[in-house]
Every structure is written in structure tokens, then in C-alpha cells.
Design an enzyme around this catalytic site. Structure first.
Site, PDB file in Angstrom:
ATOM      1  N   ASP A  14       0.866  -1.172   0.000  1.00 47.73           N
ATOM      2  CA  ASP A  14       0.000   0.000   0.000  1.00 47.73           C
ATOM      3  C   ASP A  14       0.914   1.237   0.000  1.00 47.73           C
ATOM      4  O   ASP A  14       2.110   1.137   0.311  1.00 47.73           O
ATOM      5  CB  ASP A  14      -0.879  -0.029   1.264  1.00 47.73           C
ATOM      6  CG  ASP A  14      -1.716   1.220   1.401  1.00 47.73           C
ATOM      7  OD1 ASP A  14      -2.360   1.621   0.413  1.00 47.73           O
ATOM      8  OD2 ASP A  14      -1.720   1.824   2.501  1.00 47.73           O
ATOM      9  N   ASP A  16      -0.154   5.184   0.844  1.00 47.50           N
ATOM     10  CA  ASP A  16      -0.380   6.208   1.866  1.00 47.50           C
ATOM     11  C   ASP A  16      -0.301   5.584   3.263  1.00 47.50           C
ATOM     12  O   ASP A  16      -1.120   4.732   3.605  1.00 47.50           O
ATOM     13  CB  ASP A  16      -1.758   6.854   1.673  1.00 47.50           C
ATOM     14  CG  ASP A  16      -1.912   7.486   0.292  1.00 47.50           C
ATOM     15  OD1 ASP A  16      -1.059   8.301  -0.080  1.00 47.50           O
ATOM     16  OD2 ASP A  16      -2.889   7.146  -0.413  1.00 47.50           O
TER      17      ASP A  16
HETATM   18  O1  LIG Z   1      -8.857  10.371  -3.300  1.00 43.29           O
HETATM   19  P1  LIG Z   1      -7.718   9.506  -3.707  1.00 43.29           P
HETATM   20  O2  LIG Z   1      -6.383  10.210  -3.781  1.00 43.29           O
HETATM   21  O3  LIG Z   1      -8.027   8.754  -4.968  1.00 43.29           O
HETATM   22  O4  LIG Z   1      -7.479   8.436  -2.562  1.00 43.29           O
HETATM   23  C1  LIG Z   1      -8.418   7.482  -2.137  1.00 43.29           C
HETATM   24  C2  LIG Z   1      -8.010   6.917  -0.802  1.00 43.29           C
HETATM   25  O5  LIG Z   1      -6.690   6.398  -0.909  1.00 43.29           O
HETATM   26  C3  LIG Z   1      -6.209   5.741   0.248  1.00 43.29           C
HETATM   27  O6  LIG Z   1      -4.883   5.327   0.022  1.00 43.29           O
HETATM   28  C4  LIG Z   1      -6.266   6.636   1.454  1.00 43.29           C
HETATM   29  O7  LIG Z   1      -6.000   5.848   2.580  1.00 43.29           O
HETATM   30  C5  LIG Z   1      -7.624   7.299   1.612  1.00 43.29           C
HETATM   31  O8  LIG Z   1      -7.602   8.274   2.613  1.00 43.29           O
HETATM   32  C6  LIG Z   1      -8.040   7.942   0.324  1.00 43.29           C
HETATM   33  O9  LIG Z   1      -9.337   8.470   0.473  1.00 43.29           O
END
Ligand SMILES: O=P(O)(O)OC[C@H]1O[C@@H](O)[C@H](O)[C@@H](O)[C@@H]1O
Length: 224
Positions: A14, A16
């Protein structure tokens, strides 16, 4: 090897909160967005339970459903766009860093000849990977954009991890999943992966175990 059981040939990371310090930025942007919309939002409970690790619109629906609020598709998309503008602004203002322990772990994995893929729900994954320079470690990327193109179910469903393992040519039992979100370790467990590493960035080691982590670390360097 690298704190993993024998037989592991591929690593599915993963982004984030596992490789980069962007989980807290997403959490902050969600809080501001929901509260501006009139929904009080607690990061320690609501973010972790309903939003973290999930695809953007799944997170919105999941949190609002917990308040018995059900919005139209266009409203959900609108809220998602507001949050995305905010998260991109915060990322540009604050910068993004890859965790030093994660970078060292990726280097060790490369040297050990283990295959590597990124599995993120985020549509911004490619940009974050490039800015931090960790794109060079990834042989495959299954992110929010790929998920939508292929019509895959998002985490906690295992589909995006399974797609990454398939692309690397490795069976799930020979792949390890690295996740900081409850929805993410759940996906690792649901896909019957060989090993699920929970990365504890939010003081939730016990919950990560309960949702499917085989082991929980505070930083990937602990596995070196
Ligand atoms: O809005 P994005 O950048 O497509 O990300 C979607 C999700 O991605 C995940 O990796 C995060 O943990 C979430 O917080 C986030 O909402």
C-alpha cells in the site's frame, strides 16, 4: 528473509501510510471536507473505520451511511472533488516524504530479488510515487485509476491485490501484503495471501491484528 516466512516471492505495498507520510494528509483533508459539509468527523474513529484505505467514493458513502445519510452519485462525486482539490493543495504546500525505513526495506527487497508492486486505492498514487522517487522500486502499479479502468472492487475486497499478484506472476500464497489501514489488512486476509504485515501508524496495533494482520510493526525497518 526480510522478516517474512519462507516461500514469499512477491511484496504488495500500500502507499499512503505504508511507504509515504500521506495518510495523515488524507485524514486532515477528509475531516475539513466533511465538516465544511456539516458532518462532524473524528479522525481516530471515523477516518480509521469508514474511510482509510478505501477508494474515494467508497469512503464517502461508508462514512455518510454510518450517519444514515445517503446522497446521490453526483453529490458524492462533488464532495470527492472538493476533498481531492484540498489534498492536492496540502500535499503541494507541505511536501511528501517516503518513510526512511520503507525506503530501506524496498532497497533490501530489490537486492534480495523479491518482486514488488504498489497496490493503492488512490488516484494520486502515480504522482506521489514519482515525487518521492520510490516509483523506481515498483514493477507493477494497481492504483485507483487502474481499479476504475478494470472495474475492480476496492479494499476491503482483495481484488486489487489479486490483480497485482497476477501481474507479477505470483500466486497469492507466495505474496505478502503491507498495509496500514483496517480495510487493507482485511483485503490481505480475504485474498488468502501468504503473509499480511500491518503497519501501525495510528496506534491501532490490536485492531490491525483483529482485521487480519499476521504481524504488526511500527516501521518496516523493524523487519530488516
Ligand atoms: O482520493 P484519492 O487520492 O483517490 O485516494 C483514495 C483513498 O486512498 C487511500 O490510500 C487513502 O487511505 C484514503 O484516505 C483515500 O481516500
Amino acid at each position: 528473509m526480510l522478516g517474512l516466512p519462507g516461500g514469499i516471492q512477491a511484496l504488495l505495498f500500500d502507499l499512503d501510510g505504508v511507504l509515504t507520510d500521506t495518510a495523515a494528509v488524507h485524514a486532515k483533508a477528509w475531516k475539513q471536507t466533511f465538516e465544511d459539509e456539516g458532518y462532524p468527523f473524528d479522525i481516530a474513529t471515523d477516518y480509521v473505520k469508514y474511510v482509510d484505505g478505501k477508494a474515494r467514493e467508497d469512503g464517502i458513502r461508508s462514512f455518510l451511511a454510518s450517519r444514515d445519510v445517503h446522497l446521490s452519485e453526483s453529490e458524492v462525486t462533488r464532495i470527492g472533488t472538493v476533498k481531492n482539490d484540498l489534498v492536492l493543495r496540502l500535499i503541494r504546500e507541505q511536501g511528501v516524504e517516503a518513510y526512511e525505513g520503507s525506503r530501506r526495506y524496498l532497497e533490501a527487497a530489490e537486492q534480495a530479488g523479491l518482486k514488488r508492486a504498489l497496490v493503492s486505492s488512490s488516484n494520486n498514487a502515480e504522482e506521489v510515487l514519482k515525487v518521492t522517487g520510490i516509483d523506481r522500486f515498483m514493477q507493477e502499479r494497481v492504483d485507483g485509476v487502474v481499479k476504475s479502468e478494470l472495474g475492480l472492487n476496492g479494499k476491503p475486497a482483495p481484488d486489487t491485490f489479486l490483480e497485482a499478484a497476477k501481474r507479477l506472476g505470483v500466486e497469492p500464497k507466495h505474496a505478502a501484503v503491507f498495509e496500514d489501514a483496517l480495510a487493507g489488512v482485511q483485503a490481505g486476509r480475504a485474498g488468502d495471501f501468504g503473509y499480511v504485515v500491518g503497519v501501525n501508524r495510528a496506534n491501532q496495533a490490536e485492531a490491525l491484528k483483529q482485521h487480519g494482520a499476521d504481524v504488526v510493526v511500527d516501521d518496516l525497518a523493524e523487519l530488516l
